[in-house]
Design a protein around this motif. Structure first.
Motif, PDB file in Angstrom:
ATOM      1  N   GLY A 212       1.089  -1.187  -0.019  1.00 16.77           N
ATOM      2  CA  GLY A 212       0.146  -0.017   0.043  1.00 16.77           C
ATOM      3  C   GLY A 212       0.743   1.089  -0.049  1.00 16.77           C
ATOM      4  O   GLY A 212       2.315   1.214   0.179  1.00 16.77           O
ATOM      5  N   PRO A 213       0.250   2.156  -0.419  1.00 20.53           N
ATOM      6  CA  PRO A 213       0.808   3.686  -0.438  1.00 20.53           C
ATOM      7  C   PRO A 213       1.515   3.867   1.082  1.00 20.53           C
ATOM      8  O   PRO A 213       2.568   4.578   0.953  1.00 20.53           O
ATOM      9  N   GLY A 214       0.849   3.355   2.104  1.00 17.85           N
ATOM     10  CA  GLY A 214       1.501   4.001   3.563  1.00 17.85           C
ATOM     11  C   GLY A 214       2.666   3.323   3.911  1.00 17.85           C
ATOM     12  O   GLY A 214       3.459   3.385   4.861  1.00 17.85           O
ATOM     13  N   SER A 215       3.124   2.273   2.948  1.00 11.27           N
ATOM     14  CA  SER A 215       4.132   1.408   3.264  1.00 11.27           C
ATOM     15  C   SER A 215       5.716   2.081   2.991  1.00 11.27           C
ATOM     16  O   SER A 215       6.687   1.566   3.271  1.00 11.27           O
ATOM     17  N   GLY A 216       5.432   3.251   2.181  1.00  6.95           N
ATOM     18  CA  GLY A 216       6.771   3.950   1.776  1.00  6.95           C
ATOM     19  C   GLY A 216       7.573   2.914   0.995  1.00  6.95           C
ATOM     20  O   GLY A 216       6.983   2.158   0.227  1.00  6.95           O
ATOM     21  N   LEU A 217       8.706   3.226   1.211  1.00  4.08           N
ATOM     22  CA  LEU A 217       9.848   2.385   0.458  1.00  4.08           C
ATOM     23  C   LEU A 217      10.396   1.165   0.891  1.00  4.08           C
ATOM     24  O   LEU A 217      11.105   0.409   0.516  1.00  4.08           O
ATOM     25  N   TRP A 218       9.881   0.707   2.131  1.00  9.13           N
ATOM     26  CA  TRP A 218      10.052  -0.452   3.037  1.00  9.13           C
ATOM     27  C   TRP A 218       9.808  -1.706   2.117  1.00  9.13           C
ATOM     28  O   TRP A 218      10.861  -2.558   2.430  1.00  9.13           O
ATOM     29  N   PRO A 219       8.946  -1.984   1.343  1.00 12.47           N
ATOM     30  CA  PRO A 219       8.773  -3.135   0.537  1.00 12.47           C
ATOM     31  C   PRO A 219      10.148  -3.474  -0.381  1.00 12.47           C
ATOM     32  O   PRO A 219      10.461  -4.553  -0.497  1.00 12.47           O
ATOM     33  N   VAL A 220      10.385  -2.368  -0.971  1.00  8.21           N
ATOM     34  CA  VAL A 220      11.793  -2.479  -1.913  1.00  8.21           C
ATOM     35  C   VAL A 220      12.879  -2.826  -0.944  1.00  8.21           C
ATOM     36  O   VAL A 220      13.743  -3.548  -1.245  1.00  8.21           O
TER      37      VAL A 220
END
Length: 185
Positions: free
Chosen positions: A75-83
Motif C-alpha cells: 500500500g502507499p502507506g508502506s513507503g519504500l520499505w517493501p523495496v
C-alpha cells in the motif's frame, strides 16, 4: 535465458493480476500487452528452439513474478520499505553461497563500485515500479516494467553506436508501440 525469463515473467504476472487480483485492463491495454510479448522476445534476442538456459529462465521468471506481485500488493502507506525488504532478502539469499566462494569473489575496487551502482539502479527501478503499481493496474504496470530489456539495446545503439539486428529493431518498434498503447489504455 533473458528472453525466456522476460516473456514468461510478464505472462505469469499478467495472468496473476487478472485471475487472482481481478485486474480488468481495457481493450487498448490488452492490445499493448499482446504487442509486448513478441517485442520482448525480439529485443532480448530470443530465437526458436529451447536453449541451455531455458530452465534457468523459467525459474528466474517465477522469482520476477513473485517480486512484482509482492511489490504490487504494498500500500502507499508502506513507503519504500517493501523495496528495502526485498533487497535485504536478495542479499541474504546470496550470502551463504558467497561465503562458500569468498576467495573467488575478490574484485578490484572499481568493480565493487560498479556493482554498487548497478544494485542502486536495480533498486531505483523497483521503486519506480512500486510507485506505478500503486497508481495503475498491476497487469499494466508489470508489462511496462517488463520492457526493461529494451533499455540496454537503446543505450548501446545511442551511446556506443552498436548495430542491432532486424529482430531487435522490430522488438524496439514493438516496445514503443506497446508503451503508447499501455499508456493510453
Amino acid at each position: 535465458m533473458v528472453p525466456v525469463s522476460a516473456v514468461t515473467g510478464v505472462a505469469l504476472s499478467v495472468l496473476c493480476g487478472v485471475l487472482v487480483l481481478g485486474d480488468r485492463p481495457g481493450a487498448v491495454a490488452w492490445l499493448g500487452i499482446a504487442v509486448t510479448v513478441p517485442a520482448l522476445w525480439f529485443v532480448a534476442g530470443g530465437r526458436a528452439g529451447a536453449g541451455k538456459g531455458t530452465a534457468d529462465g523459467l525459474v528466474a521468471s517465477l522469482g520476477v513474478t513473485v517480486q512484482y506481485l509482492a511489490l504490487g500488493q504494498a500500500g502507499p502507506g508502506s513507503g519504500l520499505w517493501p523495496v528495502a525488504a526485498g533487497r535485504v532478502a536478495a542479499v541474504l539469499v546470496l550470502v551463504p553461497d558467497a561465503a562458500r566462494h569468498a576467495r573467488r569473489l575478490t574484485l578490484p575496487p572499481v568493480r565493487c563500485v560498479q556493482a554498487v551502482l548497478i544494485g542502486a539502479g536495480a533498486a531505483l527501478g523497483l521503486v519506480l515500479y512500486l510507485l506505478a503499481a500503486q497508481r495503475q493496474l498491476l497487469a499494466v504496470a508489470v508489462v511496462l516494467a517488463s520492457l526493461y530489456p529494451a533499455l540496454p539495446v537503446v543505450l548501446g545503439l545511442a551511446l556506443l553506436h552498436e548495430r542491432i539486428s532486424r529482430r531487435q529493431a522490430l522488438g524496439l518498434l514493438g516496445a514503443g508501440i506497446a508503451t503508447v498503447l499501455l499508456t493510453l489504455g
